[in-house]
Motif scaffolding. Sequence first.
Motif, PDB file in Angstrom:
ATOM      1  N   HIS A  98      80.418  17.910  41.772  1.00  0.00           N
ATOM      2  CA  HIS A  98      80.620  16.715  41.045  1.00  0.00           C
ATOM      3  C   HIS A  98      79.231  16.172  40.429  1.00  0.00           C
ATOM      4  O   HIS A  98      78.257  15.823  41.261  1.00  0.00           O
ATOM      5  CB  HIS A  98      81.265  15.847  42.249  1.00  0.00           C
ATOM      6  N   ASP A 157      81.702   8.225  41.564  1.00  0.00           N
ATOM      7  CA  ASP A 157      82.897   7.768  41.510  1.00  0.00           C
ATOM      8  C   ASP A 157      82.939   6.262  42.021  1.00  0.00           C
ATOM      9  O   ASP A 157      82.562   6.114  43.009  1.00  0.00           O
ATOM     10  CB  ASP A 157      84.100   8.597  42.211  1.00  0.00           C
ATOM     11  N   ARG A 173      83.148  20.758  45.230  1.00  0.00           N
ATOM     12  CA  ARG A 173      84.224  20.337  45.476  1.00  0.00           C
ATOM     13  C   ARG A 173      85.124  21.544  45.565  1.00  0.00           C
ATOM     14  O   ARG A 173      85.305  22.647  44.729  1.00  0.00           O
ATOM     15  CB  ARG A 173      84.520  19.648  43.775  1.00  0.00           C
ATOM     16  N   HIS A 224      84.738   7.545  36.726  1.00  0.00           N
ATOM     17  CA  HIS A 224      83.982   8.582  36.860  1.00  0.00           C
ATOM     18  C   HIS A 224      82.339   8.320  36.068  1.00  0.00           C
ATOM     19  O   HIS A 224      82.962   8.181  34.869  1.00  0.00           O
ATOM     20  CB  HIS A 224      84.220  10.099  36.454  1.00  0.00           C
ATOM     21  N   HIS A 280      89.777   5.072  39.090  1.00  0.00           N
ATOM     22  CA  HIS A 280      88.588   4.878  39.420  1.00  0.00           C
ATOM     23  C   HIS A 280      87.664   5.154  38.307  1.00  0.00           C
ATOM     24  O   HIS A 280      88.321   5.631  37.042  1.00  0.00           O
ATOM     25  CB  HIS A 280      87.928   5.897  40.541  1.00  0.00           C
TER      26      HIS A 280
END
Length: 286
Positions: A185, A189, A175, A266, A264
């Motif tokens: 990450h 997601d 990222r 995660h 969202h």
Amino acid sequence: MTQSNRFLSLLCTLLFCSFSVHTNAADEPQYRQLPRTQTTPGGVVILDLGSTDSTSPTATYNEVPVAVVRTTAGWRAMIGIPLSAKPGPHSVEVTRYDGSVELKTFEVDLKAYPEQHLTIENKRKVNPNDEDMVRIRRDRTDIANAKRYRHPTILSTRLDIPVEGIRSSSFGSRRILNKQPRQPHGGMDIAAASGTPVYAPGDAIVVESGDYFFSGKCLFLGHGAGLQTFYAHLSKIHVKPGDIIKRGQLIAEVGATGRVTGAHLHWSVGLNRTWVDPELFLATTE
Ligand SMILES: [Zn+2]
């Protein structure tokens, strides 16, 4: 609730739990499906530990206990490979009930994860100030403690998707936030509107809930033997530490708390305190 009170209440619930899970024969571990294997950083390795032991062998990888599962074919170690793992041979130390110890090795293959560039509007979420850093250090201690928790009995090994939405395949991506490199990450997601229900992906015990600088409102579930799931950026949490929950039970609602570009979920899946690709645990993907 203080940390010590929380763990006390968790322990009390555990006593109850370890009795109840053994009463249902159809729920015994030999019927459980294992995740798919992927021998790369962020993947999962299943090692054959044989079928002759009447009592479960134990195994450690990088000095952390790994999950050992009984299947119809025998004992299997289910090992999470860290995203930081170097390609090449890795070893697991297996201890039998009679005290004998053996080293089993497996090979980790190279996997180049893509780069992902994101722009975060709230600059403090990328470059925290001193006050934020105090909170971030406290959050890290909490998170490390939650990741160490290990429910002794396996409750689930196959997982359902916890929320309906648009899934990204960004697990492991390197990222770059506002042009600055950050940790890879560690989850999947799933884009969904704030308030969308989040359901337990398998039977579990609620290990911890918190409100952290980066993760926002979040929840840790323990599925047994070090298999954990983590839910971040929630708007609401409907369960509390120590609760024993069933597959499909409402646990939380999607939100946009913490460091996000929009609403969202995660979702992370952990084995032996390391985040692995959640896709490997979903039965519907293959
Ligand atoms: Zn994420």
